[in-house]
Design an enzyme around this catalytic site. Structure first.
Site, mmCIF file in Angstrom:
data_model
loop_
_atom_site.group_PDB
_atom_site.id
_atom_site.type_symbol
_atom_site.label_atom_id
_atom_site.label_comp_id
_atom_site.label_asym_id
_atom_site.label_seq_id
_atom_site.Cartn_x
_atom_site.Cartn_y
_atom_site.Cartn_z
ATOM 1 C CG ASN A 96 -32.978 -18.496 -85.752
ATOM 2 O OD1 ASN A 96 -33.267 -19.438 -85.021
ATOM 3 N ND2 ASN A 96 -31.740 -18.208 -86.084
ATOM 4 C CG HIS A 149 -31.596 -16.083 -82.191
ATOM 5 N ND1 HIS A 149 -32.279 -17.273 -82.136
ATOM 6 C CD2 HIS A 149 -30.380 -16.373 -82.698
ATOM 7 C CE1 HIS A 149 -31.498 -18.243 -82.583
ATOM 8 N NE2 HIS A 149 -30.333 -17.732 -82.928
ATOM 9 C CB CYS A 153 -28.917 -21.528 -78.547
ATOM 10 S SG CYS A 153 -27.488 -22.361 -77.860
ATOM 11 C CG HIS A 200 -27.466 -16.368 -86.827
ATOM 12 N ND1 HIS A 200 -27.570 -17.579 -87.495
ATOM 13 C CD2 HIS A 200 -27.971 -16.601 -85.589
ATOM 14 C CE1 HIS A 200 -28.111 -18.481 -86.704
ATOM 15 N NE2 HIS A 200 -28.362 -17.919 -85.531
ATOM 16 N NE ARG A 247 -27.493 -24.629 -86.544
ATOM 17 C CZ ARG A 247 -27.373 -23.582 -85.737
ATOM 18 N NH1 ARG A 247 -27.519 -23.719 -84.429
ATOM 19 N NH2 ARG A 247 -27.149 -22.368 -86.213
ATOM 20 C CG ASP A 248 -30.369 -21.412 -84.629
ATOM 21 O OD1 ASP A 248 -30.562 -21.828 -83.477
ATOM 22 O OD2 ASP A 248 -29.863 -20.301 -84.869
HETATM 23 P P1 HMG Z 1 -17.769 -32.557 -74.091
HETATM 24 O O1 HMG Z 1 -18.771 -33.149 -73.160
HETATM 25 O O2 HMG Z 1 -16.582 -31.883 -73.520
HETATM 26 O O3 HMG Z 1 -17.310 -33.586 -75.203
HETATM 27 O O4 HMG Z 1 -18.558 -31.490 -74.989
HETATM 28 P P2 HMG Z 1 -16.798 -35.056 -75.153
HETATM 29 O O5 HMG Z 1 -15.765 -35.171 -76.220
HETATM 30 O O6 HMG Z 1 -16.430 -35.451 -73.739
HETATM 31 O O7 HMG Z 1 -18.064 -35.901 -75.600
HETATM 32 C C1 HMG Z 1 -19.180 -36.141 -74.788
HETATM 33 C C2 HMG Z 1 -19.937 -37.317 -75.350
HETATM 34 O O8 HMG Z 1 -20.524 -36.956 -76.595
HETATM 35 C C3 HMG Z 1 -19.056 -38.530 -75.648
HETATM 36 O O9 HMG Z 1 -19.845 -39.702 -75.453
HETATM 37 C C4 HMG Z 1 -18.751 -38.384 -77.105
HETATM 38 O O10 HMG Z 1 -18.469 -39.616 -77.743
HETATM 39 C C5 HMG Z 1 -20.036 -37.801 -77.640
HETATM 40 P P3 HMG Z 1 -19.593 -40.670 -74.164
HETATM 41 O O11 HMG Z 1 -18.146 -41.002 -74.199
HETATM 42 O O12 HMG Z 1 -19.993 -39.798 -72.981
HETATM 43 O O13 HMG Z 1 -20.530 -41.781 -74.422
HETATM 44 N N1 HMG Z 1 -19.778 -36.984 -78.819
HETATM 45 C C6 HMG Z 1 -20.316 -37.168 -80.032
HETATM 46 N N2 HMG Z 1 -21.165 -38.080 -80.506
HETATM 47 C C7 HMG Z 1 -21.512 -37.981 -81.821
HETATM 48 N N3 HMG Z 1 -21.051 -37.031 -82.651
HETATM 49 C C8 HMG Z 1 -20.203 -36.085 -82.193
HETATM 50 C C9 HMG Z 1 -19.810 -36.137 -80.849
HETATM 51 N N4 HMG Z 1 -18.989 -35.375 -80.099
HETATM 52 C C10 HMG Z 1 -18.983 -35.894 -78.870
HETATM 53 N N5 HMG Z 1 -19.767 -35.139 -83.011
HETATM 54 C C11 HMG Z 1 -18.907 -30.774 -77.251
HETATM 55 C C12 HMG Z 1 -17.945 -30.838 -76.084
HETATM 56 C C13 HMG Z 1 -18.301 -29.825 -78.256
HETATM 57 C C14 HMG Z 1 -19.069 -32.184 -77.830
HETATM 58 C C15 HMG Z 1 -20.286 -30.247 -76.735
HETATM 59 O O14 HMG Z 1 -20.065 -29.071 -76.024
HETATM 60 C C16 HMG Z 1 -21.290 -30.027 -77.811
HETATM 61 O O15 HMG Z 1 -21.674 -30.953 -78.511
HETATM 62 N N6 HMG Z 1 -21.788 -28.774 -77.935
HETATM 63 C C17 HMG Z 1 -22.751 -28.446 -78.941
HETATM 64 C C18 HMG Z 1 -23.745 -27.436 -78.401
HETATM 65 C C19 HMG Z 1 -24.683 -26.976 -79.499
HETATM 66 O O16 HMG Z 1 -24.869 -27.637 -80.496
HETATM 67 N N7 HMG Z 1 -25.311 -25.788 -79.286
HETATM 68 C C20 HMG Z 1 -26.231 -25.237 -80.214
HETATM 69 C C21 HMG Z 1 -25.590 -24.782 -81.483
HETATM 70 S S1 HMG Z 1 -24.760 -23.220 -81.371
HETATM 71 C C22 HMG Z 1 -26.018 -22.055 -81.670
HETATM 72 O O17 HMG Z 1 -27.163 -22.403 -81.722
HETATM 73 C C23 HMG Z 1 -25.632 -20.633 -81.946
HETATM 74 C C24 HMG Z 1 -25.745 -20.267 -83.437
HETATM 75 O O18 HMG Z 1 -27.049 -20.492 -83.926
HETATM 76 C C25 HMG Z 1 -25.363 -18.797 -83.639
HETATM 77 C C26 HMG Z 1 -26.100 -17.848 -82.709
HETATM 78 O O19 HMG Z 1 -27.342 -17.835 -82.675
HETATM 79 O O20 HMG Z 1 -25.384 -17.103 -82.017
HETATM 80 C C27 HMG Z 1 -24.786 -21.118 -84.272
HETATM 81 MG MG MG Z 2 -28.704 -19.118 -83.712
#
Ligand code: HMG
Ligand code: MG
Length: 300
Positions: free
Chosen positions: A247, A207, A238, A205, A13-14
Site C-alpha cells: 500500500n 497500492h 492481497c 485506497h 490488516r492489509d
Molecule cells: P468459501 O470457501 O466459499 O467459504 O469462501 P466457506 O463458507 O465454504 O468456508 C470455508 C471454510 O472456512 C469453512 O471451514 C468455514 O467454516 C471457514 P471448513 O468447513 O472447511 O472447516 N470459515 C471461517 N472461519 C472463521 N471465520 C470466518 C469464516 N468463514 C469461513 N469468518 C470466503 C468464502 C468468503 C469465506 C472466502 O472467500 C474468504 O475468506 N475470502 C477472504 C479473502 C481475503 O481476505 N482477501 C484479502 C482481503 S481483500 C483485499 O485485500 C482488498 C482490499 O484491501 C481493497 C483493495 O486493495 O482493493 C480490501
Molecule cells: Mg488493499
C-alpha cells in the site's frame, strides 16, 4: 483554517495479511498499540475471516480483544460472511468493512462468489450490523484495473458504489488493488462517482505497484477527497491479486499532506517509529521514502 484529511491506517490488516511467515500475535498487538498512540483516528485492526483463506490473520479474535483500545480511535475489521460478523459482534466490534468489486473474476478468486452474490452477502451483513449499531464501510476492489479482467469500466464501479450506499455503507473505499491507476484515470472515476455520491463518503485506497500512489492521492485531493487509506512502511498486498504489492506508505502520505498544509492530527515521527518497528520485525526494506530519508539524515 487547515482542512482535515482522515487517514485510515490499514497496515495491521492489509499490510500483514499477505505475510507468509506467521507473525506472533504479541507483535501484532504491540504494533497496533503503537499505532494507537500516533494520533491516527482509524486503524483497521484485522480481518474476521476464514483462516483457510488468510492464515496470517487466524488470530483475529485474540488480536482484537487484546489491543488497548484508545477511545479516540476506531478499529474496523474486515468481514466477508455471517460467521465473521457473529464473532465480531460477540467481541464488541463497532466498525466493520465489507468487500466487493465490479470484477467477476476477482470476486470469484477473493470471495468465491459472483459480484451479485457479494452484494447479497453485504445486504445481509449490513442489515445485521446496522441493527447492532455497527458502522459499515464498503471496499470496492480493482476500481482502476483488474489482474484478471484488465480494464474496468467507470460506470460499473460507480454502479457498485451506488449499491453499497443504498445497502447502508457510510463510506466507500476505492481500491486500486494492483496499483495500475494514474492521476487521469483517478480523476475520471472520482468526477463520475461524485455525480451521485458526496465526497465525504469516498475514500481512496492505493497500492503502489507502479509508483503512482502519491500522484494519485494528489489527484484525489484535487477532486475533493479527504479520506485516504495507507499503511505504515508501505507494507501490504492481497494474496488473491497478483501485482498487489505494498500500500502507499502512511509516512509518505503524511509528508505530502503536511506540505500541502492539510491537518491530519497524526504525529509523523511516531508513525515513522511504528513503521520502523514493523519493518525491522519483518526484516523487510521500509518502502516509505520519507522514513528512509529521515533515517539517512539521522545518521549524518
Ligand atoms: P468459501 O470457501 O466459499 O467459504 O469462501 P466457506 O463458507 O465454504 O468456508 C470455508 C471454510 O472456512 C469453512 O471451514 C468455514 O467454516 C471457514 P471448513 O468447513 O472447511 O472447516 N470459515 C471461517 N472461519 C472463521 N471465520 C470466518 C469464516 N468463514 C469461513 N469468518 C470466503 C468464502 C468468503 C469465506 C472466502 O472467500 C474468504 O475468506 N475470502 C477472504 C479473502 C481475503 O481476505 N482477501 C484479502 C482481503 S481483500 C483485499 O485485500 C482488498 C482490499 O484491501 C481493497 C483493495 O486493495 O482493493 C480490501
Ligand atoms: Mg488493499
Amino acid at each position: 483554517m487547515e482542512e482535515f484529511v482522515k487517514i485510515v491506517e490499514v497496515s495491521p490488516r492489509d499490510g500483514l495479511q499477505n505475510e507468509k511467515e506467521m507473525i506472533p500475535t504479541a507483535v501484532k498487538i504491540d504494533f497496533i498499540n503503537q499505532l494507537s498512540n500516533t494520533g491516527l483516528s482509524v486503524i483497521e485492526a484485522t480481518s474476521f475471516v476464514s483462516p483457510k483463506w488468510i492464515p496470517q490473520l487466524a488470530d483475529h479474535l485474540e488480536v482484537y480483544t487484546k489491543i488497548n483500545k484508545n477511545p479516540a480511535v476506531q478499529y474496523p475489521v474486515l468481514i466477508f460472511n455471517n460467521q465473521g460478523l457473529e464473532n465480531a459482534i460477540q467481541v464488541g466490534v463497532k466498525d466493520i468493512a465489507v468487500f466487493t468489486t465490479p470484477s467477476e473474476a476477482f470476486c470469484r478468486r477473493n470471495a468465491n462468489c459472483t459480484v451479485e452474490e457479494s452484494l447479497q452477502r453485504i445486504q445481509t451483513l449490513a442489515t445485521t450490523a446496522l441493527e447492532n449499531r455497527i458502522r459499515v464501510r464498503g471496499y470496492i476492489s480493482c476500481v482502476l484495473g483488474c489482474p484478471f479482467e484488465g480494464e474496468i469500466s467507470v460506470d460499473k464501479v460507480c454502479d457498485v458504489a451506488d449499491k453499497l450506499i443504498d445497502l447502508g455503507c457510510d463510506e466507500i473505499s476505492l481500491g486500486d488493488t494492483i496499483g495500475v491507476g494514474t492521476p487521469g484515470t483517478v480523476e475520471i472515476l472520482l468526477k463520475t462517482m461524485q455525480k451521485n455520491i458526496s465526497r465525504e463518503k469516498i475514500a481512496v485506497h492505493f497500492h503502489d505497484t507502479y509508483g503512482q500512489a502519491l500522484a494519485n492521492i494528489y489527484a484525489a485531493l484535487q477532486n475533493g477527497i479527504r479520506i485516504i487509506d495507507s499503511s505504515v512502511a508501505g507494507i501490504g498486498g492481497c494474496p488473491y491479486a497478483k501485482g498487489a504489492t505494498g500500500n502507499v506508505a502512511t509516512e509518505d502520505v503524511l509528508y505530502l499532506l503536511n506540505g500541502l498544509k492539510f491537518r491530519t492530527d497524526v504525529d509523523l515521527d511516531k508513525v515513522i517509529s511504528s513503521g520502523r518497528f514493523i519493518s525491522n520485525y519483518l526484516q523487510r526494506e521500509n518502502r516509505s521514502k520519507v522514513s528512509l530519508a529521515l533515517m539517512g539524515k539521522n545518521n549524518d
